[in-house]
Every structure is written in C-alpha cells, then in structure tokens.
Design an enzyme around this catalytic site. Structure first.
Site, PDB file in Angstrom:
ATOM      1  N   ALA A  67      42.099  36.076 -12.668  1.00 50.94           N
ATOM      2  CA  ALA A  67      41.705  34.770 -13.205  1.00 50.94           C
ATOM      3  C   ALA A  67      41.024  34.997 -14.551  1.00 50.94           C
ATOM      4  CB  ALA A  67      40.756  34.090 -12.238  1.00 50.94           C
ATOM      5  N   GLY A 110      43.129  37.391  -9.207  1.00 44.29           N
ATOM      6  CA  GLY A 110      44.024  36.236  -9.088  1.00 44.29           C
ATOM      7  C   GLY A 110      45.484  36.603  -9.343  1.00 44.29           C
ATOM      8  N   GLU A 113      46.645  37.778  -6.143  1.00 48.21           N
ATOM      9  CA  GLU A 113      46.799  36.622  -5.237  1.00 48.21           C
ATOM     10  C   GLU A 113      48.102  35.875  -5.539  1.00 48.21           C
ATOM     11  OE1 GLU A 113      42.810  35.174  -6.180  1.00 48.21           O
ATOM     12  OE2 GLU A 113      42.378  35.237  -4.045  1.00 48.21           O
TER      13      GLU A 113
END
Ligand code: CAA
Length: 259
Positions: A67, A110, A113
């Site tokens: 992220a 992220g 993910e």
C-alpha cells in the site's frame, strides 16, 4: 493499450484482458486511486464478452511493494472508516472470470494481498514475497492475515507475518502460494500461454470451476460437494456441454459458443 486510466494500463490480447500496474517510480505502491482503477478494469473485463481471462501484472522492477505509505502517513482511524477503501478489494472476490497474477520483483504487503486475490499465480524466479507491515506499526488490512493463513497454515503464516521477513519464489511454490516459477525473461510468454489455454476452454465450465474451487475455502466438505454437484448438473443445460462431448465422439475440435 487503453490509457483512460492514470495508474494502470489495460489491453486485450487474444481474449486476455490485461491490467498492468503502472507506477513504477514507486514500485507500484497501491494508492486508493490505483486500487479503484484495478477493480473497475476487472469489472469491465468481467462484463466484456471478448475477454475470457484476466491477467494482472506490474510494470518496472516490482509487481507491487505494498500500500502507498505516503497516502497512509497522516490518516486516522475515523478517516479510514469513512473512506471504506477496503470495500473496493471485496469486489475482486466477485469477479467471475479467472484472474492470473504474473508477479516479479517485490510482492509486499498490499501487493502480496492483491496477488493472493488472484486465482493462479505465476512468479518470476527472483520474486520476493513478504508482509512488512508489523515493522511499520500497522498490519495487513486487505486479507493478508486471513488468506495467507488459509493457504499456508497457522505456523508459517505467523512466522512470515510477525517477522516481516521476505521469502523467495521457491518458498512460495513449496507453500502452494504460486502455481509455477518461471525464468524472469519468460514470465510474460508463459503467462500468455496459460491465459490462451484457459481462454480456449468453454467459459461456463471455467466460470463454474472457479466458483466451486472458491467454495472449498468457505464451506464444509459436505456443503462444497453439494455445490460442486449442482454446478456439474448446471453445465448439462449448456450448449457447450453438448458440443464438447459430441466433438469428442466425432473426433473433431469442439466449437464452443459460451452458451
Ligand atoms: N509506498 C510508497 N512508496 C514506496 C513504497 C510504498 N509501499 N515502496 C517503495 N516506494 C517508493 C520509495 O519511497 C522510493 O521512492 P523515492 O525514489 O521517491 O525515494 C521508490 O519507491 C523506490 O523504492 P526504494 O528506493 O526504497 O527501492 P529499493 O530497491 O531500495 O527497496 C523495497 C525496495 C525493499 C521494496 C522498499 O522500497 C520498501 O521497503 N518498500 C516498502 C515496502 C512496505 O513496507 N510495504 C508495505 C506497505 S503497508 C501495506 O501494504 C498495508 C496493507 O496491507 C494495506
């Protein structure tokens, strides 16, 4: 190449709708705009009859290094709650077409993910996976603790999530995270081959197989078996089922229509 986006690029090649994360200057750090574009592009491809499979990859030297830390820097809990940014991630789970992730370089936080949201992962031999969040005073928020644990089990998930250590493509293959490791220079070619192979299959079979495999993560064995059987029966209402079996008997190539 479609340039209607600011943080990604999209194109359709041989029935594969390809999404390229395109912020190489920050190793494709995922900000809110980028995630929203990825999800929108996936939904567009899911609706597009010419697209049979979706491919997700990163430009530059990483798939995605997590992220966007700059974006998170000054956020507080209430802002995050109101922003509800993870609702975009939830939409990925509703995509019906298979998603192939072609990952290389850094697949962190992220970015990892996002990779775990793919149905099949191909990794370049030099890929590094990891969840560095604990070292930043945060934690995974887009499914990392859940999907990784379901995939590789409690012991290994705890180790990687709590230490934040990076692990290799070879480890990821051994843990069942990636389907194949390919030499770096062949990642695009091998991904295209896989996309083409899936794109040639009757789309209803592909769709219901994907749905059934996902149910294995959510349902008990008995419930999952029931779901599988219903999907099996459902395919017998399709023209492609008649065509596929007949073509085999007539020793010819099947001409699937997606109906
Ligand atoms: N967010 C914002 N910018 C990032 C970034 C990120 N996650 N990762 C890399 N960048 C930026 C760097 O700041 C740098 O920008 P500048 O040139 O302006 O300094 C540029 O990308 C290149 O990165 P580096 O110079 O650091 O490259 P490197 O090869 O030396 O190191 C790296 C690569 C090890 C991946 C390192 O960049 C790094 O550790 N990145 C952060 C990884 C991380 O912690 N990710 C988790 C984020 S939190 C998260 O993902 C939460 C969640 O679950 C939702």
């Amino acid at each position: 190449m479609n340039n209607q986006w600011s943080h990604i690029q999209t194109e359709i090649v041989k029935n594969a709708g390809t999404i390229t994360l395109n912020r190489p200057e920050v190793l494709n750090a995922l900000n809110t705009m980028m995630v929203s574009e990825i999800v929108q592009a996936m939904e567009n491809f899911d609706q597009d009859q010419t697209v049979k499979v979706i491919v997700l990859k990163g430009a530059g030297r990483a798939f995605a290094a997590g992220a966007d830390i700059d974006e998170m820097l000054d956020k507080n809990a209430i802002e995050l709650e109101l922003l509800n940014q993870f609702s975009d991630w939830d939409r990925i789970a509703r995509i019906k077409k298979p998603i192939i992730g072609a990952v290389h370089g850094f697949v962190l936080g992220g970015g990892f993910e996002l990779a775990l949201c793919c149905d099949i992962l191909l990794a370049s031999q030099y890929t590094e996976f990891g969840f560095p969040e604990a070292g930043l005073g945060i934690m995974p928020g887009a499914g990392g603790t859940q999907r990784l644990t379901k995939l590789i089990g409690h012991a290994r998930a705890m180790k990687w999530l709590l230490t934040g250590e990076r692990f290799s493509a070879e480890d990821a293959w051994q843990y069942g995270i990636v389907s194949s490791i390919v030499p770096d220079q062949l990642l695009v070619e091998e991904t295209e081959k896989m996309a083409e192979a899936i794109a040639k299959k009757p789309p209803l079979s592909v769709r219901l197989i994907k749905e059934s495999v996902h149910k294995a993560n959510e349902l008990s064995l008995a419930e999952g078996m029931q779901q599988e059987r219903k999907n099996f029966y459902l395919l017998f209402s399709s023209e492609d089922q008649k065509e596929g079996l007949r073509a085999f008997k007539e020793k010819r190539k099947a001409d699937f229509k997606g109906r």
